[in-house]
Design a protein around this motif. Structure first.
Motif, PDB file in Angstrom:
ATOM      1  N   THR A  98      -9.332   0.087   6.259  1.00  0.00           N
ATOM      2  CA  THR A  98      -9.247  -1.375   6.424  1.00  0.00           C
ATOM      3  C   THR A  98     -10.202  -1.908   7.491  1.00  0.00           C
ATOM      4  N   LYS A  99     -10.719  -1.027   8.323  1.00  0.00           N
ATOM      5  CA  LYS A  99     -11.558  -1.494   9.439  1.00  0.00           C
ATOM      6  C   LYS A  99     -12.860  -2.096   8.950  1.00  0.00           C
ATOM      7  N   ASN A 100     -13.506  -1.450   7.987  1.00  0.00           N
ATOM      8  CA  ASN A 100     -14.795  -1.931   7.478  1.00  0.00           C
ATOM      9  C   ASN A 100     -14.671  -2.230   5.984  1.00  0.00           C
ATOM     10  N   ALA A 101     -13.697  -3.081   5.646  1.00  0.00           N
ATOM     11  CA  ALA A 101     -13.465  -3.433   4.250  1.00  0.00           C
ATOM     12  C   ALA A 101     -13.439  -4.955   4.126  1.00  0.00           C
ATOM     13  N   PRO A 102     -14.611  -5.602   4.089  1.00  0.00           N
ATOM     14  CA  PRO A 102     -14.647  -7.073   4.063  1.00  0.00           C
ATOM     15  C   PRO A 102     -14.004  -7.635   2.803  1.00  0.00           C
ATOM     16  N   VAL A 103     -13.363  -8.783   2.959  1.00  0.00           N
ATOM     17  CA  VAL A 103     -12.800  -9.515   1.826  1.00  0.00           C
ATOM     18  C   VAL A 103     -13.608 -10.787   1.679  1.00  0.00           C
ATOM     19  N   HIS A 104     -14.442 -10.859   0.661  1.00  0.00           N
ATOM     20  CA  HIS A 104     -15.347 -12.003   0.500  1.00  0.00           C
ATOM     21  C   HIS A 104     -14.554 -13.230   0.070  1.00  0.00           C
ATOM     22  N   GLY A 105     -14.933 -14.363   0.623  1.00  0.00           N
ATOM     23  CA  GLY A 105     -14.244 -15.599   0.304  1.00  0.00           C
ATOM     24  C   GLY A 105     -12.879 -15.682   0.936  1.00  0.00           C
ATOM     25  N   GLY A 106     -12.722 -15.105   2.124  1.00  0.00           N
ATOM     26  CA  GLY A 106     -11.441 -15.133   2.814  1.00  0.00           C
ATOM     27  C   GLY A 106     -11.059 -16.541   3.232  1.00  0.00           C
ATOM     28  N   THR A 107      -9.810 -16.689   3.617  1.00  0.00           N
ATOM     29  CA  THR A 107      -9.301 -18.021   3.966  1.00  0.00           C
ATOM     30  C   THR A 107      -9.910 -18.540   5.259  1.00  0.00           C
ATOM     31  N   PHE A 108     -10.077 -17.665   6.253  1.00  0.00           N
ATOM     32  CA  PHE A 108     -10.538 -18.106   7.563  1.00  0.00           C
ATOM     33  C   PHE A 108     -12.061 -18.033   7.652  1.00  0.00           C
ATOM     34  N   GLU A 109     -12.612 -16.841   7.658  1.00  0.00           N
ATOM     35  CA  GLU A 109     -14.051 -16.645   7.664  1.00  0.00           C
ATOM     36  C   GLU A 109     -14.361 -15.475   6.752  1.00  0.00           C
ATOM     37  N   ASP A 110     -15.490 -15.522   6.077  1.00  0.00           N
ATOM     38  CA  ASP A 110     -15.877 -14.408   5.221  1.00  0.00           C
ATOM     39  C   ASP A 110     -16.014 -13.144   6.053  1.00  0.00           C
ATOM     40  N   ASP A 111     -15.559 -12.029   5.460  1.00  0.00           N
ATOM     41  CA  ASP A 111     -15.704 -10.694   6.050  1.00  0.00           C
ATOM     42  C   ASP A 111     -14.882 -10.515   7.326  1.00  0.00           C
ATOM     43  N   VAL A 112     -13.902 -11.376   7.589  1.00  0.00           N
ATOM     44  CA  VAL A 112     -13.048 -11.220   8.763  1.00  0.00           C
ATOM     45  C   VAL A 112     -11.647 -10.869   8.292  1.00  0.00           C
ATOM     46  N   SER A 113     -11.110  -9.751   8.784  1.00  0.00           N
ATOM     47  CA  SER A 113      -9.785  -9.300   8.374  1.00  0.00           C
ATOM     48  C   SER A 113      -8.718  -9.877   9.282  1.00  0.00           C
ATOM     49  N   SER A 114      -7.502  -9.941   8.772  1.00  0.00           N
ATOM     50  CA  SER A 114      -6.362 -10.342   9.590  1.00  0.00           C
ATOM     51  C   SER A 114      -6.063  -9.228  10.598  1.00  0.00           C
ATOM     52  N   PRO A 115      -5.448  -9.563  11.734  1.00  0.00           N
ATOM     53  CA  PRO A 115      -5.289  -8.579  12.807  1.00  0.00           C
ATOM     54  C   PRO A 115      -4.322  -7.441  12.489  1.00  0.00           C
ATOM     55  N   LEU A 116      -3.429  -7.630  11.533  1.00  0.00           N
ATOM     56  CA  LEU A 116      -2.427  -6.603  11.219  1.00  0.00           C
ATOM     57  C   LEU A 116      -2.736  -5.880   9.910  1.00  0.00           C
ATOM     58  N   ARG A 117      -3.988  -5.877   9.510  1.00  0.00           N
ATOM     59  CA  ARG A 117      -4.325  -5.369   8.188  1.00  0.00           C
ATOM     60  C   ARG A 117      -3.976  -3.889   8.015  1.00  0.00           C
ATOM     61  N   ALA A 118      -4.280  -3.048   8.990  1.00  0.00           N
ATOM     62  CA  ALA A 118      -3.962  -1.621   8.885  1.00  0.00           C
ATOM     63  C   ALA A 118      -2.453  -1.402   8.853  1.00  0.00           C
ATOM     64  N   ALA A 119      -1.721  -2.121   9.699  1.00  0.00           N
ATOM     65  CA  ALA A 119      -0.262  -2.013   9.707  1.00  0.00           C
ATOM     66  C   ALA A 119       0.325  -2.501   8.388  1.00  0.00           C
ATOM     67  N   ASN A 120      -0.273  -3.543   7.798  1.00  0.00           N
ATOM     68  CA  ASN A 120       0.196  -4.043   6.514  1.00  0.00           C
ATOM     69  C   ASN A 120       0.010  -2.995   5.419  1.00  0.00           C
ATOM     70  N   LEU A 121      -1.103  -2.285   5.438  1.00  0.00           N
ATOM     71  CA  LEU A 121      -1.336  -1.238   4.440  1.00  0.00           C
ATOM     72  C   LEU A 121      -0.301  -0.127   4.580  1.00  0.00           C
ATOM     73  N   ASP A 122       0.077   0.199   5.806  1.00  0.00           N
ATOM     74  CA  ASP A 122       1.119   1.204   6.028  1.00  0.00           C
ATOM     75  C   ASP A 122       2.437   0.750   5.405  1.00  0.00           C
ATOM     76  N   LEU A 123       2.796  -0.520   5.586  1.00  0.00           N
ATOM     77  CA  LEU A 123       4.041  -1.026   5.007  1.00  0.00           C
ATOM     78  C   LEU A 123       3.954  -1.102   3.474  1.00  0.00           C
ATOM     79  N   CYS A 124       2.791  -1.454   2.953  1.00  0.00           N
ATOM     80  CA  CYS A 124       2.613  -1.458   1.496  1.00  0.00           C
ATOM     81  C   CYS A 124       2.783  -0.052   0.929  1.00  0.00           C
ATOM     82  N   ASP A 125       2.287   0.940   1.656  1.00  0.00           N
ATOM     83  CA  ASP A 125       2.449   2.331   1.235  1.00  0.00           C
ATOM     84  C   ASP A 125       3.929   2.702   1.193  1.00  0.00           C
ATOM     85  N   ARG A 126       4.663   2.317   2.220  1.00  0.00           N
ATOM     86  CA  ARG A 126       6.093   2.607   2.252  1.00  0.00           C
ATOM     87  C   ARG A 126       6.835   1.910   1.120  1.00  0.00           C
ATOM     88  N   LEU A 127       6.477   0.637   0.860  1.00  0.00           N
ATOM     89  CA  LEU A 127       7.156  -0.119  -0.189  1.00  0.00           C
ATOM     90  C   LEU A 127       6.856   0.457  -1.570  1.00  0.00           C
TER      91      LEU A 127
END
Length: 382
Positions: free
Chosen positions: A217-246
């Motif tokens: 998730t560190k170097n995985a840009p999301v083009h056309g993001g809501t805030f700024e292009d290529d900027v991830s949300s601050p909890l992105r890695a933690a969110n992926l961990d929770l998605c894995d658990r779910l």
């Protein structure tokens, strides 16, 4: 000028009614308000959007609004943050089931329809001569603050300031919270997370250890993001961990139904691995009840549901990432772990296919509710 004002209001109302009529034809029609197809994913997405927004508010020192949002509609977990420094906060709760199916369906519509809330805020300014001795329950933060008190140049400068050193005063003001505006902030954050999860859910099969959540998730840009292009949300890695658990939990529960008919032994092993426990740790504060009896009963039932929750092996609060990977590794057989992993991959890919479009459709319907509220408020001005 009064005639002109009335004409402007009528024109705005006509425009809004046109939007209300045509928008559903191009978006949702008159379909029922609901979240993504899989309710557990919708619950987690809403929970993390609220936690992320609470963290944003706390980072900008809007603590009153952050506390109000963290406790809105009595969530099943503490959605507030822990302050690590003047510029950094982290969510207190890192787990699943912070919100129920009721929250997933009603939270945002209720927030949009909510009336403005006013609070009287009072805080103390000024710097006393004594070093801090009580900074809450976090000993690391307290120790760091005491070091800064003795070494930081800013603290030393404030102690030498004759206007601050020995005087303290209190500032009072009224804080007005507009729930519909807060709802728009949560929706904006939720849309950003949906775009990230659309990408990140497809990487779940590649995760092997707890470091991979940050790596992918560190170097995985999301083009056309809501805030700024290529900027991830601050909890992105933690969110992926929770998605894995779910996804792992969802796969295990799905597999249980199949194994019950085909392999009773593995079914027993998997059920034991998931083993539920009843807990009230990390879960909800008491809600503020209304005077109306029906609302009180509803709030009481919802609080009771939250406070006695069956938390399985994958759902509770765990600070360390990689719980799903460790759980798979600890299953009694590699064959069983492989079956769960295959189903997890299928579920993750299905979620990735639906999440962004489902959120966009739901937000279209929510914007319609917002427009209706604006029309009603304009009619009140005439």
């Amino acid at each position: 000028s009064r005639v002109l004002k009335r004409a402007q209001i009528k024109m705005r109302r006509s425009l809004l009614w046109c939007l209300l009529f045509w928008w559903p034809l191009f978006a949702l029609g008159w379909m029922e308000l609901r979240g993504p197809t899989d309710v557990p994913l919708s619950q987690l997405l809403l929970q993390r959007a609220v936690q992320t927004q609470v963290m944003y508010l706390d980072d900008f020192h809007d603590e009153m609004k952050a506390e109000w949002l963290a406790t809105y509609q009595s969530p099943c977990a503490d959605l507030s943050t822990l302050r690590l420094s003047n510029r950094e906060t982290i969510p207190k709760f890192h787990g699943l089931d912070g919100m129920t199916e009721y929250h997933a369906a009603q939270y945002l519509p209720s927030l949009i329809r909510g009336e403005k809330v006013s609070y009287a805020v009072e805080y103390k300014v000024g710097t006393g001569m004594k070093a801090p001795n009580d900074l809450g329950s976090n000993p690391e933060v307290a120790a760091r603050a005491k070091v800064m008190w003795g070494q930081d140049p800013g603290f030393a400068s404030r102690r030498r300031n004759p206007y601050l050193a020995t005087s303290e005063r209190r500032i009072e003001y009224d804080e007005i919270i507009d729930p519909s505006r807060v709802a728009q902030l949560v929706m904006q954050t939720r849309q950003q997370l949906a775009k990230e999860w659309e990408v990140d859910l497809r990487r779940l099969p590649d995760i092997k250890d707890e470091e991979d959540y940050s790596y992918f998730t560190k170097n995985a840009p999301v083009h056309g993001g809501t805030f700024e292009d290529d900027v991830s949300s601050p909890l992105r890695a933690a969110n992926l961990d929770l998605c894995d658990r779910l996804a792992t939990r969802h796969a295990a529960l799905s597999l249980l139904a199949t194994l019950q008919r085909t392999d009773p032994k593995q079914c027993h092993q998997l059920r034991k691995a998931l083993e539920c426990r009843v807990t009230d740790q990390d879960f909800g504060a008491a809600p503020d009840y209304d005077d109306d009896l029906s609302n009180e009963v509803i709030a009481s039932l919802r609080a009771a549901t939250c406070n006695v929750v069956k938390i399985d092996a994958l759902g509770g609060h765990h600070k360390r990432r990689g719980l799903a990977q460790r759980w798979l590794h600890d299953l009694p057989s590699r064959e069983l772990a492989a079956k769960v992993a295959r189903r997890r991959t299928q579920i993750a890919h299905r979620w990735a296919d639906i999440i962004r479009l489902a959120v966009e459709k739901e937000h279209d319907a929510l914007r319609r509710i917002l427009l209706e509220k604006q029309v009603a408020s304009m009619e009140g001005l005439i």
